[in-house]
Every structure is written in C-alpha cells, then in structure tokens.
Design a protein around this motif. Structure first.
Motif, short mmCIF file in Angstrom:
data_model
loop_
_atom_site.label_atom_id
_atom_site.label_comp_id
_atom_site.label_asym_id
_atom_site.label_seq_id
_atom_site.Cartn_x
_atom_site.Cartn_y
_atom_site.Cartn_z
N ALA A 14 0.80 -1.22 0.00
CA ALA A 14 0.00 0.00 0.00
C ALA A 14 0.84 1.27 0.00
O ALA A 14 0.39 2.30 -0.50
CB ALA A 14 -0.95 -0.01 1.20
N ASN A 15 2.05 1.20 0.53
CA ASN A 15 2.90 2.40 0.59
C ASN A 15 3.88 2.50 -0.57
O ASN A 15 4.79 3.33 -0.55
CB ASN A 15 3.67 2.43 1.91
N GLY A 16 3.73 1.64 -1.60
CA GLY A 16 4.64 1.68 -2.73
C GLY A 16 6.02 1.19 -2.34
O GLY A 16 6.17 0.40 -1.42
N GLY A 17 7.02 1.64 -3.05
CA GLY A 17 8.40 1.23 -2.80
C GLY A 17 9.00 0.55 -4.01
O GLY A 17 8.29 0.19 -4.95
#
Length: 161
Positions: A18-21
């Motif tokens: 959910a937070n990308g990366g």
C-alpha cells in the motif's frame, strides 16, 4: 510469522504494498537469474544484474544482497507458462523457487513472462547488438521487461482502473 504473500493477482500484491516502494524483477532460468529494479513510484523498470545460479542457498544470499542494496519491498517473478496459458514443468520449478524465497519475507507477484525473452531478443537484434553482447544482457533485460509489464498493471490497479 505469517507466510509471505505469493500471488498472481495484481490487486492482492498492490494491497500488500500500500505504501509503494522499489520492486525487484526476476527472470529465473536454469543457469542464471536476471534481476531488474524499478523506482519507488513504479514508473520505470530497468535491468540490474544477472546472477549465475549455483546452490539455492548461494542464490538466496545473492538475492538477499540485491534486495538490501536496492531497498526492495516486493518481487515480481516471471512465470514461464505454456503458450496456451497452462503450467509447464518449468512453471512448477519457478513456483517452487518463489516459495523458497520465503526467508526474504517479501510479497511476490507471479507474472506471465511468455513473450519476455523473445521481445528483448528481437529488440536487441533490431538495435544491432552483437550475439555475444546479447547473451550477457538478455536475462536482466527480460527481468526488466517482466517488471515493466507488472508495474504498468499495478499502477492501473492503484488508479482503480
């Protein structure tokens, strides 16, 4: 500890990140593993390196080093399906390889790679890259091709498309 997510669903994989990366892409062959990396915003994938396969424990340590150096939060593993979309003996081998990556504790997306190596080979031939140079680059470039397809789909999932 819960089992690491291994899925063919871009929605499940996207939800796990959910937070990308930064994502790593793997083109798992019998002799080598092509590695690719993308930016944290999932815009562009590029080739990183090629690992010469030895024992799995050494392969895992090389992958652990790559994941650490690049700050990878998830892996996209190319899945070599038959042209009709069914599993092949090679597909089962790659699925087992993905399961064995559990010590990395990263979500894994299995991505259809049926045309990746052929597309990369064709592009290098069109660019007049010599056969010797193609041999050294094809695995990492195929990994980048796999990863780019996956991040394009993941961005669409994030957009609600």
């Amino acid at each position: 500890m819960a089992d690491a997510l291994i899925t063919a669903s871009t929605a499940e994989f996207h939800a796990a990140l959910a937070n990308g990366g930064k994502l790593g892409g793997l083109d798992v062959g019998t002799k080598t593993i092509g590695l690719a990396i993308c930016d944290a915003g999932w815009h562009f994938a590029g080739p990183a390196e090629t690992i010469r396969r030895t024992k799995f424990t050494q392969d895992l340590e090389a992958l652990r080093g790559f994941v650490g150096r690049e700050h990878v939060v998830g892996l996209v593993v190319g899945l070599p399906l038959n042209m009709d979309g069914t599993d092949s003996p090679r597909t089962q081998s790659v699925r087992a390889f993905a399961r064995n990556l559990a010590p990395l504790a990263l979500p894994i997306l299995l991505w259809d790679e049926r045309w990746s190596t052929q597309a990369v080979e064709r592009a290098m031939i069109d660019a007049d890259v010599s056969r010797a140079k193609r041999a050294g680059r094809v695995d990492a470039l195929a990994a980048a091709h796999i990863l780019q397809g996956a991040i394009d789909a993941l961005v669409n999932v994030g957009d609600g498309s």
